[in-house]
Design a protein around this motif. Structure first.
Motif, PDB file in Angstrom:
ATOM      1  N   PHE A   5       0.835  -1.203   0.000  1.00  0.00           N
ATOM      2  CA  PHE A   5       0.000   0.000   0.000  1.00  0.00           C
ATOM      3  C   PHE A   5       0.870   1.253   0.000  1.00  0.00           C
ATOM      4  N   ILE A   6       1.855   1.297   0.877  1.00  0.00           N
ATOM      5  CA  ILE A   6       2.720   2.477   0.985  1.00  0.00           C
ATOM      6  C   ILE A   6       3.514   2.679  -0.301  1.00  0.00           C
ATOM      7  N   SER A  15       3.840   5.837  -5.697  1.00  0.00           N
ATOM      8  CA  SER A  15       4.615   5.542  -6.894  1.00  0.00           C
ATOM      9  C   SER A  15       4.364   6.542  -8.009  1.00  0.00           C
ATOM     10  N   PHE A  16       3.172   7.132  -8.036  1.00  0.00           N
ATOM     11  CA  PHE A  16       2.800   8.035  -9.120  1.00  0.00           C
ATOM     12  C   PHE A  16       2.425   9.422  -8.607  1.00  0.00           C
ATOM     13  N   LEU A  44       0.914   0.436 -12.873  1.00  0.00           N
ATOM     14  CA  LEU A  44       1.506  -0.818 -12.398  1.00  0.00           C
ATOM     15  C   LEU A  44       2.572  -0.577 -11.332  1.00  0.00           C
ATOM     16  N   ALA A  45       2.819   0.688 -11.005  1.00  0.00           N
ATOM     17  CA  ALA A  45       3.663   1.052  -9.858  1.00  0.00           C
ATOM     18  C   ALA A  45       5.004   0.320  -9.869  1.00  0.00           C
ATOM     19  N   ASP A  46       5.699   0.348 -10.984  1.00  0.00           N
ATOM     20  CA  ASP A  46       7.042  -0.252 -11.097  1.00  0.00           C
ATOM     21  C   ASP A  46       7.045  -1.759 -10.886  1.00  0.00           C
ATOM     22  N   GLU A  47       5.912  -2.410 -11.069  1.00  0.00           N
ATOM     23  CA  GLU A  47       5.843  -3.861 -10.921  1.00  0.00           C
ATOM     24  C   GLU A  47       5.633  -4.546 -12.272  1.00  0.00           C
TER      25      GLU A  47
END
Length: 505
Positions: free
Chosen positions: A201-202, A207-208, A446-449
């Motif tokens: 979550f954090i 991330s964006f 996708l938050a770097d995933e």
């Protein structure tokens, strides 16, 4: 609500929240089971209609949008009228105008910003109740907390309400609000820790959303709104001064609204989207002057701080990398116009409210002839309910109907699929569960995933339907590397007008 709720559909934004709601309804836990770059209360909230009716949940949520906007516009008006000692008989009139401006031609759909406004205003309503029992403050803190869990910008609002209580020297209410907020935050942290979702979550939440986003949308957009309209601002200020000097208050009030309506009608006539800065500069300008007016008035009359708080919430709603405008909460600006022209006496001729509401309803009608990302309303004569029970009564154009029909054929042919990059309603309407949990797979979502999702597609041995996106304004070659990966590395099995089908080599 009845007239405009069923018209128009968009593959992306109109399902971006509800697609997540469908995943959560089917057992996915946010952040742990799929990436989501905002706090996840909005999709949880919009999953509730699914427990009432899976078939009509999407339509219910579209109607809910209108209900939410009218509710928070009314509650905001009620709060302001009570604390400013304005004539209560005009609450519904001001609320109606505020709601109609807020709605303009916005697509009726679940959205984080609208949810954040809705719960924040409910919280403020309880906090400002005349009878200051401690449980009202706790209840208010709870709804303020829910508002903050809809979108990161609303984190600013509970502290603003706390400062409002301090400014009003209500120390007891401030302490109760602060302790309650910390307790609710503690329960939330424990829940996510228990579900192994706290660290994701954090990481995903920030991330964006960065400091530059805050400056660009929360500061720069207002500066540009004023910069590019300086000449019009000067002319308008002179016009308002002359109107106040030589015309009656009621007529000055009416003329300002006619000016606003004229601008909206011109934009709709040009068939230009209000989603560009040039279109909603008027709302930024009204906000800026409203805040300045409220602060100046608050120095001599502290009761005006409630307007500062409401404008603060409107500012929170404008902090967005997408739709960065305070128009979703226009009631403070309507209140500002009203007090500026009418004063606190609010003497309004009996014919003025029905006339203005009629004029604004006319702009509402005109604006909704061009639904978001759709054809003109007279071309939306294809009922998607003929294809999908979950889209009963939803009408679209022939081209989009054909796309949804093609998806139906493919979904009947393959049973272990997902759709890239942005067919956000795809699994809900086909009554399937998304194997990867998230329907909106553009890079920043996708938050770097990205690598994890590449592996997930492979591990689950999925069939991938890819939208033919090359001619779209959001060409996936630039914005969805997960889609590019599939195109470059998987085998093309079928190619149709709207979709291509890929499987692993």
């Amino acid at each position: 609500m009845i007239a405009y709720g069923p018209y128009g559909i968009d593959e992306g934004d109109m399902g971006s929240i509800f697609g997540i709601s469908w995943s959560m309804y089917n057992g996915y836990f946010p952040h742990r089971d799929f990436v989501y770059i905002k706090p996840a209360f909005s999709p949880y909230f919009h999953s509730l209609p699914l427990y009432i009716s899976e078939t009509y949940a999407y339509l219910i949520n579209r109607y809910l949008y209108f209900a939410q906007v009218f509710t928070y516009s009314y509650l905001a008006s009620a709060i302001a009228f009570k604390l400013l000692n304005l004539p209560k008989k005009y609450i519904f009139f001001i609320a109606t105008i505020g709601a109609l401006v807020s709605i303009h031609n916005y697509p009726p759909m679940p959205w984080n910003t609208v949810d954040g406004l809705f719960f924040s205003i409910i919280g403020l309503f309880f906090v400002t109740k005349t009878t200051k029992k401690w449980w009202w403050i706790v209840l208010g803190a709870f709804f303020l907390f829910l508002g903050a869990l809809c979108k990161q910008p609303f984190y600013f609002f509970p502290p603003l309400v706390a400062l409002f209580l301090l400014f009003g020297k209500d120390l007891k209410a401030f302490i109760i609000l602060s302790i309650s907020g910390l307790l609710f935050a503690g329960v939330f942290i424990l829940l996510f820790w228990w579900q192994d979702a706290l660290n994701p979550f954090i990481e995903q939440m920030f991330s964006f959303t960065s400091g530059s986003s805050l400056l660009n949308t929360g500061v720069k957009s207002y500066y540009l709104g004023i910069k590019f309209h300086v000449l019009y601002i000067v002319i308008t200020i002179i016009g308002i001064w002359l109107a106040k000097k030589y015309l009656s208050r009621n007529l000055a009030f009416l003329l300002i609204h006619v000016l606003i309506v004229t601008i909206f009608v011109w934009l709709y006539y040009k068939n230009e989207s209000l989603y560009k800065p040039l279109k909603y500069g008027i709302i930024h300008i009204l906000w800026a002057f409203g805040v300045l007016y409220s602060i100046v008035k608050s120095i001599k009359q502290p009761k005006y701080t409630i307007l500062v708080v409401l404008f603060g919430l409107s500012w929170c709603a404008s902090i967005s990398n997408g739709y960065n405008t305070p128009i979703d909460f226009s009631t403070p600006s309507i209140l500002f116009i009203s007090i500026l022209t009418l004063g606190e006496t609010f003497t309004i001729k009996k014919w003025t409210p029905p006339l203005l509401i009629g004029i604004y309803l006319g702009t509402f009608y005109l604006g909704y002839q061009y639904p978001f990302n759709e054809e003109n309303r007279n071309q939306l004569n294809h009922n998607l309910g003929n294809l999908y029970p979950h889209l009963q009564t939803i009408h679209t154009s022939k081209e989009r109907y054909d796309k949804f029909e093609e998806l139906k054929v493919l979904s009947n042919r393959y049973d272990n699929f997902t759709i890239l990059p942005s067919m956000t309603l795809g699994h809900y309407i086909t009554n399937t569960v998304n194997p990867i949990g998230v329907d909106w797979v553009f890079n920043h979502h996708l938050a770097d995933e990205l690598e994890n999702y590449k592996q997930m597609l492979s591990d689950k041995n999925l069939t991938i339907f890819i939208e033919n996106f090359e001619d779209h304004k959001d060409n996936y070659q630039e914005t969805s590397l997960l889609t590019v990966f599939v195109v470059d590395n998987w085998v093309l099995k079928e190619k149709h007008k709207h979709f291509r089908v890929y499987q692993q080599r």
